[in-house]
Design an enzyme around this catalytic site. Structure first.
Site, PDB file in Angstrom:
ATOM      1  N   ILE A  34       0.811  -1.220   0.000  1.00  0.00           N
ATOM      2  CA  ILE A  34       0.000   0.000   0.000  1.00  0.00           C
ATOM      3  C   ILE A  34       0.843   1.268   0.000  1.00  0.00           C
ATOM      4  CG2 ILE A  34      -2.039  -1.050   1.030  1.00  0.00           C
ATOM      5  CD1 ILE A  34      -1.130   0.004   3.741  1.00  0.00           C
TER       6      ILE A  34
ATOM      7  N   GLY B  28       8.556   4.198   0.510  1.00  0.00           N
ATOM      8  CA  GLY B  28       9.251   5.477   0.575  1.00  0.00           C
ATOM      9  C   GLY B  28      10.688   5.278   0.978  1.00  0.00           C
TER      10      GLY B  28
ATOM     11  N   LYS C 118       5.389  -2.590   8.212  1.00  0.00           N
ATOM     12  CA  LYS C 118       6.401  -1.764   7.549  1.00  0.00           C
ATOM     13  C   LYS C 118       7.711  -2.537   7.507  1.00  0.00           C
ATOM     14  CE  LYS C 118       8.206   2.655   6.654  1.00  0.00           C
ATOM     15  NZ  LYS C 118       7.842   4.059   6.591  1.00  0.00           N
TER      16      LYS C 118
ATOM     17  N   ASP D  61      10.999  13.395  10.972  1.00  0.00           N
ATOM     18  CA  ASP D  61      10.475  13.520   9.609  1.00  0.00           C
ATOM     19  C   ASP D  61       8.953  13.706   9.601  1.00  0.00           C
ATOM     20  OD1 ASP D  61      10.423  13.590   6.824  1.00  0.00           O
ATOM     21  OD2 ASP D  61      10.259  11.410   6.641  1.00  0.00           O
TER      22      ASP D  61
END
Length: 207
Positions: free
Chosen positions: A6, A9, A29, A120
């Site tokens: 999905i 990065g 992840k 971030d």
């Protein structure tokens, strides 16, 4: 049970998955690391990542670490991310920006009180639940993986959140498009446009 890729990065791939025992939808992840040293750093920081949990932070349920590979098991945010919203809509009205940025700012403040830095807080890391509640993902992951400035501090989180708010109001970053180096060079010059020049609908107090 892994179902679908999905997102991906700088820090890794995100997969939608279903927990076999409960049927619950989760996010996995898979982090971009083959370094044992980085994996060990993530293992040490797993407790800190869990400590950052709150109503506007995606909780890390557990870390699955095997040799030099690491997978974070997290809640699934069905509403996508802010980057996708901005790509589809261009810019957002000021009241909507407030409902997104204010809770994220509070989540960052709570983390900073615990000496935790996100490193971030970008539109790709602001996700939405199926109810539209904004949640912050990837606390500290970019720094642990060496994908961002290792000198990240609370002040840099605040600066990045200001950039995010500008982008949401104006539909683009304060320093325009280009490569990361070009944008960084413009940012380092100290110049930034006034938000009212590019987003005149912004309330003056908010600007």
């Amino acid at each position: 049970v892994v179902e679908e890729l999905i997102g991906f990065g700088v820090t890794g791939e995100v997969w939608r998955a279903r927990e076999d025992a409960t049927g619950e939808t989760l996010a996995l992840k898979r982090l971009r690391t083959r370094s044992t040293a980085v994996t060990e750093r993530l293992r040490r920081e797993a407790g800190l990542l869990q400590a950052a949990a709150g109503p506007h932070v995606i909780p890390v349920r557990r870390m699955l670490i095997d040799d030099a590979e690491a997978v974070m098991v997290m809640d699934y945010a069905a509403g996508g991310n802010l980057a996708a919203v901005l790509a589809a809509r261009g810019r957002l009205p000021a009241p909507e920006v407030v409902t997104i940025v204010a809770p994220i700012a509070a989540a960052l403040a709570a983390a900073h009180d615990r000496d935790l830095v996100h490193a971030d807080p970008s539109p790709t890391n602001v996700l939405f639940t199926d109810e539209g509640r904004p949640v912050l993902a990837d606390f500290g992951v970019a720094r642990a993986l060496g994908a961002t400035n290792s000198d990240a501090a609370p002040a840099s989180d605040v600066f990045a959140l200001g950039v995010l708010a500008f982008e949401a109001l104006a539909g683009h970053s304060p320093w325009g498009d280009g490569t990361a180096d070009e944008i960084s060079s413009r940012a380092a010059s100290g110049h930034r446009p006034a938000v009212l020049d590019v987003a005149p609908q912004t309330p003056p107090a908010m600007a």
